[in-house]
Every structure is written in structure tokens, then in C-alpha cells.
Motif scaffolding. Structure first.
Motif, mmCIF file in Angstrom:
data_model
loop_
_atom_site.group_PDB
_atom_site.id
_atom_site.type_symbol
_atom_site.label_atom_id
_atom_site.label_comp_id
_atom_site.label_asym_id
_atom_site.label_seq_id
_atom_site.Cartn_x
_atom_site.Cartn_y
_atom_site.Cartn_z
ATOM 1 N N MET A 120 0.830 -1.210 0.000
ATOM 2 C CA MET A 120 0.000 0.000 0.000
ATOM 3 C C MET A 120 0.864 1.260 0.000
ATOM 4 O O MET A 120 0.508 2.258 -0.637
ATOM 5 C CB MET A 120 -0.966 -0.018 1.180
ATOM 6 C CG MET A 120 -2.078 -1.026 1.017
ATOM 7 S SD MET A 120 -3.146 -1.082 2.476
ATOM 8 C CE MET A 120 -4.644 -1.739 1.748
ATOM 9 N N VAL A 121 1.999 1.211 0.676
ATOM 10 C CA VAL A 121 2.941 2.338 0.630
ATOM 11 C C VAL A 121 3.431 2.525 -0.804
ATOM 12 O O VAL A 121 3.479 3.650 -1.320
ATOM 13 C CB VAL A 121 4.120 2.113 1.598
ATOM 14 C CG1 VAL A 121 5.232 3.129 1.358
ATOM 15 C CG2 VAL A 121 3.648 2.165 3.050
ATOM 16 N N MET A 146 1.837 1.659 -3.496
ATOM 17 C CA MET A 146 0.695 2.148 -4.271
ATOM 18 C C MET A 146 0.538 3.660 -4.118
ATOM 19 O O MET A 146 0.334 4.375 -5.101
ATOM 20 C CB MET A 146 -0.582 1.437 -3.814
ATOM 21 C CG MET A 146 -1.840 1.926 -4.505
ATOM 22 S SD MET A 146 -3.339 1.160 -3.871
ATOM 23 C CE MET A 146 -3.457 1.919 -2.246
ATOM 24 N N GLN A 147 0.636 4.153 -2.893
ATOM 25 C CA GLN A 147 0.497 5.593 -2.666
ATOM 26 C C GLN A 147 1.581 6.361 -3.422
ATOM 27 O O GLN A 147 1.318 7.423 -3.987
ATOM 28 C CB GLN A 147 0.535 5.908 -1.176
ATOM 29 C CG GLN A 147 -0.633 5.333 -0.368
ATOM 30 C CD GLN A 147 -1.980 5.841 -0.815
ATOM 31 O OE1 GLN A 147 -2.635 5.245 -1.668
ATOM 32 N NE2 GLN A 147 -2.403 6.944 -0.230
ATOM 33 N N TYR A 186 0.725 6.458 -7.151
ATOM 34 C CA TYR A 186 -0.299 7.454 -7.466
ATOM 35 C C TYR A 186 0.090 8.874 -7.051
ATOM 36 O O TYR A 186 -0.681 9.807 -7.250
ATOM 37 C CB TYR A 186 -1.638 7.071 -6.820
ATOM 38 C CG TYR A 186 -2.258 5.847 -7.462
ATOM 39 C CD1 TYR A 186 -2.560 5.825 -8.819
ATOM 40 C CD2 TYR A 186 -2.522 4.713 -6.715
ATOM 41 C CE1 TYR A 186 -3.114 4.709 -9.411
ATOM 42 C CE2 TYR A 186 -3.084 3.586 -7.302
ATOM 43 C CZ TYR A 186 -3.376 3.590 -8.642
ATOM 44 O OH TYR A 186 -3.928 2.480 -9.225
ATOM 45 N N ARG A 187 1.263 8.994 -6.438
ATOM 46 C CA ARG A 187 1.778 10.294 -5.994
ATOM 47 C C ARG A 187 0.800 11.009 -5.057
ATOM 48 O O ARG A 187 0.473 12.185 -5.241
ATOM 49 C CB ARG A 187 2.116 11.180 -7.195
ATOM 50 C CG ARG A 187 3.232 10.631 -8.040
ATOM 51 C CD ARG A 187 3.521 11.557 -9.215
ATOM 52 N NE ARG A 187 4.592 11.055 -10.031
ATOM 53 C CZ ARG A 187 4.451 10.284 -11.102
ATOM 54 N NH1 ARG A 187 3.247 9.923 -11.495
ATOM 55 N NH2 ARG A 187 5.501 9.869 -11.777
ATOM 56 N N VAL A 188 0.337 10.255 -4.058
ATOM 57 C CA VAL A 188 -0.567 10.807 -3.053
ATOM 58 C C VAL A 188 0.042 10.571 -1.679
ATOM 59 O O VAL A 188 0.857 9.668 -1.497
ATOM 60 C CB VAL A 188 -1.983 10.183 -3.141
ATOM 61 C CG1 VAL A 188 -2.649 10.557 -4.465
ATOM 62 C CG2 VAL A 188 -1.936 8.678 -2.972
ATOM 63 N N PRO A 189 -0.343 11.379 -0.694
ATOM 64 C CA PRO A 189 0.217 11.219 0.657
ATOM 65 C C PRO A 189 -0.055 9.823 1.216
ATOM 66 O O PRO A 189 -1.067 9.196 0.889
ATOM 67 C CB PRO A 189 -0.503 12.282 1.482
ATOM 68 C CG PRO A 189 -1.013 13.265 0.480
ATOM 69 C CD PRO A 189 -1.280 12.498 -0.785
ATOM 70 N N CYS A 190 0.841 9.379 2.059
ATOM 71 C CA CYS A 190 0.726 8.051 2.655
ATOM 72 C C CYS A 190 0.838 8.146 4.169
ATOM 73 O O CYS A 190 1.777 8.758 4.684
ATOM 74 C CB CYS A 190 1.830 7.142 2.112
ATOM 75 S SG CYS A 190 1.684 5.439 2.652
ATOM 76 N N ILE A 227 -1.377 2.193 8.823
ATOM 77 C CA ILE A 227 -1.950 1.306 7.804
ATOM 78 C C ILE A 227 -2.223 -0.064 8.415
ATOM 79 O O ILE A 227 -3.301 -0.641 8.241
ATOM 80 C CB ILE A 227 -1.010 1.176 6.589
ATOM 81 C CG1 ILE A 227 -0.818 2.525 5.901
ATOM 82 C CG2 ILE A 227 -1.559 0.144 5.591
ATOM 83 C CD1 ILE A 227 0.292 2.539 4.855
ATOM 84 N N GLU A 267 -10.470 -0.655 -4.663
ATOM 85 C CA GLU A 267 -9.073 -0.525 -5.091
ATOM 86 C C GLU A 267 -8.573 -1.850 -5.624
ATOM 87 O O GLU A 267 -8.867 -2.903 -5.058
ATOM 88 C CB GLU A 267 -8.202 -0.109 -3.894
ATOM 89 C CG GLU A 267 -6.850 0.398 -4.255
ATOM 90 C CD GLU A 267 -6.909 1.738 -4.966
ATOM 91 O OE1 GLU A 267 -6.421 1.801 -6.112
ATOM 92 O OE2 GLU A 267 -7.427 2.705 -4.396
ATOM 93 N N TYR A 305 -4.688 -3.120 -7.138
ATOM 94 C CA TYR A 305 -3.324 -2.658 -7.388
ATOM 95 C C TYR A 305 -2.413 -3.869 -7.517
ATOM 96 O O TYR A 305 -2.513 -4.820 -6.746
ATOM 97 C CB TYR A 305 -2.832 -1.764 -6.240
ATOM 98 C CG TYR A 305 -1.447 -1.215 -6.491
ATOM 99 C CD1 TYR A 305 -1.263 -0.146 -7.359
ATOM 100 C CD2 TYR A 305 -0.335 -1.777 -5.895
ATOM 101 C CE1 TYR A 305 0.011 0.354 -7.616
ATOM 102 C CE2 TYR A 305 0.940 -1.278 -6.140
ATOM 103 C CZ TYR A 305 1.103 -0.221 -7.005
ATOM 104 O OH TYR A 305 2.356 0.266 -7.262
#
Length: 159
Positions: A21-22, A24-25, A28-32, A38, A83, A85
Motif C-alpha cells: 500500500m505504501v 501504491m500511494q 499514485y503520488r498521493v500522501p501516505c 496502515i 481498489e 493494485y
């Protein structure tokens, strides 16, 4: 080497899934959030959430997370894919298709009549993948979201 196995998430999978999941974030260039957060969230999944994982050895190469919906067509239940991924290193090997196949089978096993999801309109390869599964874009629907201050304002009601 053995082929990946698709199965439901187990507690022992939480550390490996959190790491994916890290990734994946970042993809997608989104905050984690922090990994500990998590993992805590995975340990406290809400009722009705199912996560399928693609596992090879001890590695999790991909996942699909879905939740139950009601009512659906004919006032029957459905599944909503939130989701899906696949790890960057495992792409192009059929894992996305295998996850979707397993999710469709799980939906039918649970008595669901349909599987719904959203997709990024600006990702033509992703859209082609979904269309290759036989999925049909729902052009008469508009996707809405309440978040942050708007969510809080609706929850608070009129002033």
C-alpha cells in the motif's frame, strides 16, 4: 517457481500488504500515512470489506479491496471494488486479470448480482483492461464525493 495464489487476506499478510500500500500511494503520488497506521487500519477493517491478495511465497504482489452494497439490481446485493493494485515489479503478468476473476467469483459466491467500480478517465490502458474483461462504462452516472469540511458541514446540518 510457483504461480501466485489469489486468496482472502489473512492477519499474517498485514505487514506485506501495508508495504504494498505504501508503494501504491507512491505510484499514485498521493500522501501516505505511517506504516503503523496502515497496519492498525487493516487490523480493524469495517464489516463487509473483503480484500483479496495475490501471494507468491511470502510476498504480496497485488490486492483487490471490495465492499458489499445494498440494494442493487432487483433489490439484491452487489460488490463495489474500491481498489485494485499490482506491484510495479509484477505488472504485465496477468495478476490484475486474476484478481478481477477471483473477485467476480467471490461476488457470485456471496450472491451478489453485480460488481461496480470507478476508474481514472485519463488512463486509457486501464480503461482498455476493464473493457477487455467485458465491463461497460456507465456514462449515465456521475461520481460524487464529500470530504473534509464539506463532509463535516453536511453532518452538522443546517446552521
Amino acid at each position: 517457481m510457483s504461480e501466485p495464489v489469489i486468496r482472502l487476506l489473512q492477519t499474517a499478510d498485514h505487514p506485506a500488504l501495508a508495504a504494498l500500500m505504501v508503494e501504491m500511494q507512491g505510484h499514485y503520488r498521493v500522501p501516505c500515512p505511517p506504516v503503523a497506521e496502515i497496519r492498525a487500519d487493516l487490523a480493524a477493517l469495517p464489516a463487509g470489506v473483503d480484500i483479496l491478495v495475490a501471494v507468491k511465497g511470502e510476498a504480496i504482489l497485488g490486492f483487490a479491496s471490495a465492499c458489499n452494497l445494498y440494494p442493487g439490481p432487483g433489490l439484491k446485493s452487489g460488490f463495489f471494488l474500491k481498489e485494485i493494485y499490482v506491484a510495479d515489479a509484477a505488472r504485465g503478468k496477468g495478476l490484475g486479470r486474476a484478481l478481477m476473476q477471483a473477485l467476480a467469483a467471490l461476488a457470485l459466491e456471496r450472491g451478489h448480482r453485480r460488481l461496480d467500480w470507478t476508474a481514472d478517465a485519463d488512463d486509457p490502458a486501464l480503461l482498455r483492461f476493464y473493457e477487455s474483461l467485458g465491463a461497460v462504462a456507465q456514462t449515465k452516472k456521475v461520481f460524487y464525493r464529500l470530504t473534509g469540511e464539506a463532509l463535516a458541514a453536511v453532518a452538522a446540518g443546517p446552521e
